[in-house]
Design a protein around this motif. Structure first.
Motif, PDB file in Angstrom:
ATOM      1  N   PRO A  47      43.312  36.334  49.227  1.00 44.11           N
ATOM      2  CA  PRO A  47      44.244  35.727  49.990  1.00 44.11           C
ATOM      3  C   PRO A  47      43.263  33.671  49.953  1.00 44.11           C
ATOM      4  CG  PRO A  47      44.550  37.616  50.800  1.00 44.11           C
ATOM      5  CD  PRO A  47      43.394  37.690  50.001  1.00 44.11           C
ATOM      6  N   ALA A  48      42.292  34.372  50.570  1.00 48.69           N
ATOM      7  CA  ALA A  48      41.688  32.925  50.858  1.00 48.69           C
ATOM      8  C   ALA A  48      41.053  31.905  49.895  1.00 48.69           C
ATOM      9  CB  ALA A  48      40.457  32.530  51.555  1.00 48.69           C
ATOM     10  N   VAL A  49      40.741  32.347  48.105  1.00 53.97           N
ATOM     11  CA  VAL A  49      40.489  32.249  47.482  1.00 53.97           C
ATOM     12  C   VAL A  49      41.744  31.744  46.909  1.00 53.97           C
ATOM     13  CG1 VAL A  49      40.145  33.271  45.109  1.00 53.97           C
ATOM     14  CG2 VAL A  49      38.466  34.084  46.804  1.00 53.97           C
ATOM     15  N   ALA A  50      42.881  32.499  46.601  1.00 58.55           N
ATOM     16  CA  ALA A  50      44.582  31.833  45.817  1.00 58.55           C
ATOM     17  C   ALA A  50      44.639  30.696  46.692  1.00 58.55           C
ATOM     18  CB  ALA A  50      45.000  32.906  45.833  1.00 58.55           C
ATOM     19  N   LYS A  51      44.301  30.495  47.866  1.00 57.76           N
ATOM     20  CA  LYS A  51      44.589  29.396  48.554  1.00 57.76           C
ATOM     21  C   LYS A  51      43.763  28.069  48.111  1.00 57.76           C
ATOM     22  CE  LYS A  51      45.550  27.983  53.842  1.00 57.76           C
ATOM     23  NZ  LYS A  51      45.214  27.829  54.736  1.00 57.76           N
ATOM     24  N   TYR A  52      42.481  28.471  48.712  1.00 56.00           N
ATOM     25  CA  TYR A  52      41.668  27.393  47.473  1.00 56.00           C
ATOM     26  C   TYR A  52      42.112  26.453  46.380  1.00 56.00           C
ATOM     27  CZ  TYR A  52      37.526  24.613  46.440  1.00 56.00           C
ATOM     28  OH  TYR A  52      36.277  24.098  45.284  1.00 56.00           O
ATOM     29  N   THR A  53      41.708  27.985  45.300  1.00 53.70           N
ATOM     30  CA  THR A  53      42.255  27.612  44.505  1.00 53.70           C
ATOM     31  C   THR A  53      43.974  26.733  43.695  1.00 53.70           C
ATOM     32  OG1 THR A  53      40.732  29.755  42.994  1.00 53.70           O
ATOM     33  CG2 THR A  53      42.664  28.651  42.236  1.00 53.70           C
ATOM     34  N   SER A  54      44.820  27.169  44.552  1.00 51.90           N
ATOM     35  CA  SER A  54      46.008  26.597  45.159  1.00 51.90           C
ATOM     36  C   SER A  54      45.445  25.192  45.488  1.00 51.90           C
ATOM     37  CB  SER A  54      46.685  27.125  45.724  1.00 51.90           C
ATOM     38  OG  SER A  54      48.137  26.793  45.687  1.00 51.90           O
ATOM     39  N   LYS A  55      44.744  24.817  46.611  1.00 55.74           N
ATOM     40  CA  LYS A  55      44.944  23.664  47.169  1.00 55.74           C
ATOM     41  C   LYS A  55      44.363  22.679  46.188  1.00 55.74           C
ATOM     42  CE  LYS A  55      41.568  22.225  50.091  1.00 55.74           C
ATOM     43  NZ  LYS A  55      40.627  22.569  51.500  1.00 55.74           N
ATOM     44  N   MET A  56      43.345  22.954  44.969  1.00 55.05           N
ATOM     45  CA  MET A  56      42.544  22.516  44.303  1.00 55.05           C
ATOM     46  C   MET A  56      43.155  22.901  42.433  1.00 55.05           C
ATOM     47  SD  MET A  56      39.624  21.734  46.038  1.00 55.05           S
ATOM     48  CE  MET A  56      38.550  21.167  44.567  1.00 55.05           C
ATOM     49  N   GLY A  57      44.587  22.681  42.929  1.00 54.89           N
ATOM     50  CA  GLY A  57      45.520  22.398  41.436  1.00 54.89           C
ATOM     51  C   GLY A  57      45.486  23.255  40.905  1.00 54.89           C
ATOM     52  N   GLY A  58      44.716  24.779  41.482  1.00 55.96           N
ATOM     53  CA  GLY A  58      45.285  25.859  39.506  1.00 55.96           C
ATOM     54  C   GLY A  58      46.508  26.614  40.642  1.00 55.96           C
ATOM     55  N   SER A  59      46.726  27.410  39.033  1.00 57.13           N
ATOM     56  CA  SER A  59      47.605  28.362  39.215  1.00 57.13           C
ATOM     57  C   SER A  59      46.484  29.817  40.026  1.00 57.13           C
ATOM     58  CB  SER A  59      47.795  28.882  38.053  1.00 57.13           C
ATOM     59  OG  SER A  59      46.655  29.676  37.129  1.00 57.13           O
ATOM     60  N   PHE A  60      47.775  31.006  40.054  1.00 59.55           N
ATOM     61  CA  PHE A  60      48.069  32.321  40.587  1.00 59.55           C
ATOM     62  C   PHE A  60      46.956  33.213  40.204  1.00 59.55           C
ATOM     63  CE2 PHE A  60      49.116  36.846  41.757  1.00 59.55           C
ATOM     64  CZ  PHE A  60      48.575  36.737  43.027  1.00 59.55           C
ATOM     65  N   ASP A  61      47.266  32.404  38.771  1.00 58.59           N
ATOM     66  CA  ASP A  61      46.680  33.200  37.640  1.00 58.59           C
ATOM     67  C   ASP A  61      45.099  32.980  37.544  1.00 58.59           C
ATOM     68  OD1 ASP A  61      48.639  35.197  36.967  1.00 58.59           O
ATOM     69  OD2 ASP A  61      49.332  33.710  34.983  1.00 58.59           O
ATOM     70  N   GLU A  62      44.698  31.567  37.787  1.00 55.19           N
ATOM     71  CA  GLU A  62      43.185  31.279  37.673  1.00 55.19           C
ATOM     72  C   GLU A  62      42.678  31.935  39.117  1.00 55.19           C
ATOM     73  OE1 GLU A  62      43.048  26.652  34.972  1.00 55.19           O
ATOM     74  OE2 GLU A  62      45.104  27.393  37.289  1.00 55.19           O
ATOM     75  N   ALA A  63      43.172  32.016  40.311  1.00 51.63           N
ATOM     76  CA  ALA A  63      42.411  32.556  41.245  1.00 51.63           C
ATOM     77  C   ALA A  63      42.226  33.869  41.070  1.00 51.63           C
ATOM     78  CB  ALA A  63      43.942  32.628  42.462  1.00 51.63           C
ATOM     79  N   LYS A  64      43.323  34.441  40.391  1.00 50.59           N
ATOM     80  CA  LYS A  64      42.787  36.104  40.128  1.00 50.59           C
ATOM     81  C   LYS A  64      41.653  35.687  39.038  1.00 50.59           C
ATOM     82  CE  LYS A  64      46.661  37.654  38.590  1.00 50.59           C
ATOM     83  NZ  LYS A  64      48.330  38.072  38.220  1.00 50.59           N
ATOM     84  N   ASP A  65      41.353  35.227  38.423  1.00 53.25           N
ATOM     85  CA  ASP A  65      40.740  35.450  37.122  1.00 53.25           C
ATOM     86  C   ASP A  65      39.512  35.158  37.944  1.00 53.25           C
ATOM     87  OD1 ASP A  65      42.147  35.853  35.171  1.00 53.25           O
ATOM     88  OD2 ASP A  65      41.749  33.749  34.620  1.00 53.25           O
ATOM     89  N   ILE A  66      39.159  33.875  38.943  1.00 51.92           N
ATOM     90  CA  ILE A  66      38.147  33.796  39.551  1.00 51.92           C
ATOM     91  C   ILE A  66      37.722  34.078  40.690  1.00 51.92           C
ATOM     92  CG2 ILE A  66      37.209  31.940  41.250  1.00 51.92           C
ATOM     93  CD1 ILE A  66      37.627  30.531  38.656  1.00 51.92           C
ATOM     94  N   PHE A  67      38.757  35.454  41.096  1.00 47.45           N
ATOM     95  CA  PHE A  67      38.482  36.267  42.154  1.00 47.45           C
ATOM     96  C   PHE A  67      37.465  37.127  41.396  1.00 47.45           C
ATOM     97  CE2 PHE A  67      38.815  39.584  44.947  1.00 47.45           C
ATOM     98  CZ  PHE A  67      38.576  39.739  46.236  1.00 47.45           C
ATOM     99  N   GLN A  68      38.593  38.318  39.952  1.00 47.69           N
ATOM    100  CA  GLN A  68      37.284  39.062  39.400  1.00 47.69           C
ATOM    101  C   GLN A  68      36.295  38.790  39.092  1.00 47.69           C
ATOM    102  OE1 GLN A  68      38.616  42.158  39.504  1.00 47.69           O
ATOM    103  NE2 GLN A  68      40.490  41.229  39.969  1.00 47.69           N
ATOM    104  N   ASP A  69      36.108  37.170  38.386  1.00 49.81           N
ATOM    105  CA  ASP A  69      34.720  37.010  38.319  1.00 49.81           C
ATOM    106  C   ASP A  69      33.547  36.840  39.451  1.00 49.81           C
ATOM    107  OD1 ASP A  69      35.929  36.472  35.408  1.00 49.81           O
ATOM    108  OD2 ASP A  69      35.580  34.796  35.772  1.00 49.81           O
ATOM    109  N   ALA A  70      33.934  36.272  40.422  1.00 46.61           N
ATOM    110  CA  ALA A  70      33.480  36.027  41.649  1.00 46.61           C
ATOM    111  C   ALA A  70      32.911  38.016  42.251  1.00 46.61           C
ATOM    112  CB  ALA A  70      33.868  35.752  42.964  1.00 46.61           C
TER     113      ALA A  70
END
Length: 179
Positions: free
Chosen positions: A27-50
């Motif tokens: 949830p924190a990664v999704a919130k950060y990604t959204s705040k930075m202009g990213g989408s939910f799918d990008e948040a999922k990708d970033i989190f999976q990579d992390a």
């Protein structure tokens, strides 16, 4: 903080840890990604990579968590997002890019020159020598009769300040220098 020794854990324990990390950190990664202009799918990708990076470091025993796993994963995710965002910002699509309008928006040399002339002839020559001709300050100091490089630097600064004052007095903006 749980003991992270993936090589000794069975698959079920690893799965429980990943689910726990997912619930606490995603949830924190999704919130950060959204705040930075990213989408939910990008948040999922970033989190999976992390999560993969986290796992690989843990297996290689090079994992050094200073605070907690959530903060560590969040840091990896932020780094990945910034790295991705920086790479994407360098890629500018050419479609819709109007070269003619970009060329038209260039400052007018004549207008800039007229404001530089308000500083005086000696300042114009000094600024031209340094900025346009690329003469080193040691040579500028000698040719203009200054006692040293420091004096030439101070005089160059004073000349620029004269021009800035003129621009400031007339409340000019960047657009005032365009043709």
């Amino acid at each position: 903080m749980p003991d992270i020794k993936f090589s000794n854990r069975d698959a079920e324990e690893r799965e429980k840890l990943f689910i726990s990390l997912y619930k606490s950190t995603f949830p924190a990664v999704a919130k950060y990604t959204s705040k930075m202009g990213g989408s939910f799918d990008e948040a999922k990708d970033i989190f999976q990579d992390a999560l993969v990076i986290y796992y690989e470091k843990a297996v290689a025993r090079s994992l050094s968590v200073q605070t907690n796993e959530k903060a560590y994963l969040m840091g990896i995710a932020k780094h990945l997002w910034l790295k991705k965002h920086h790479a994407n910002s360098k890629q500018v699509p050419l479609e819709g890019f109007d070269v003619e309008s970009e060329a038209e928006a260039q400052p007018s040399g004549n207008k800039i020159l007229s404001f530089l002339q308000t500083a005086g002839k000696k300042c114009m020559e000094l600024l031209r020598s340094f900025y346009y001709d690329g003469v080193p300050l040691t040579e500028v100091a000698e040719s203009f009769g200054f006692s040293g490089v420091r004096s030439a630097t101070v005089q160059k600064y004073k000349c620029l300040e004269k021009v800035r004052e003129t621009v400031k007095e007339k409340s000019l903006t960047y657009e005032d220098f365009l043709d």
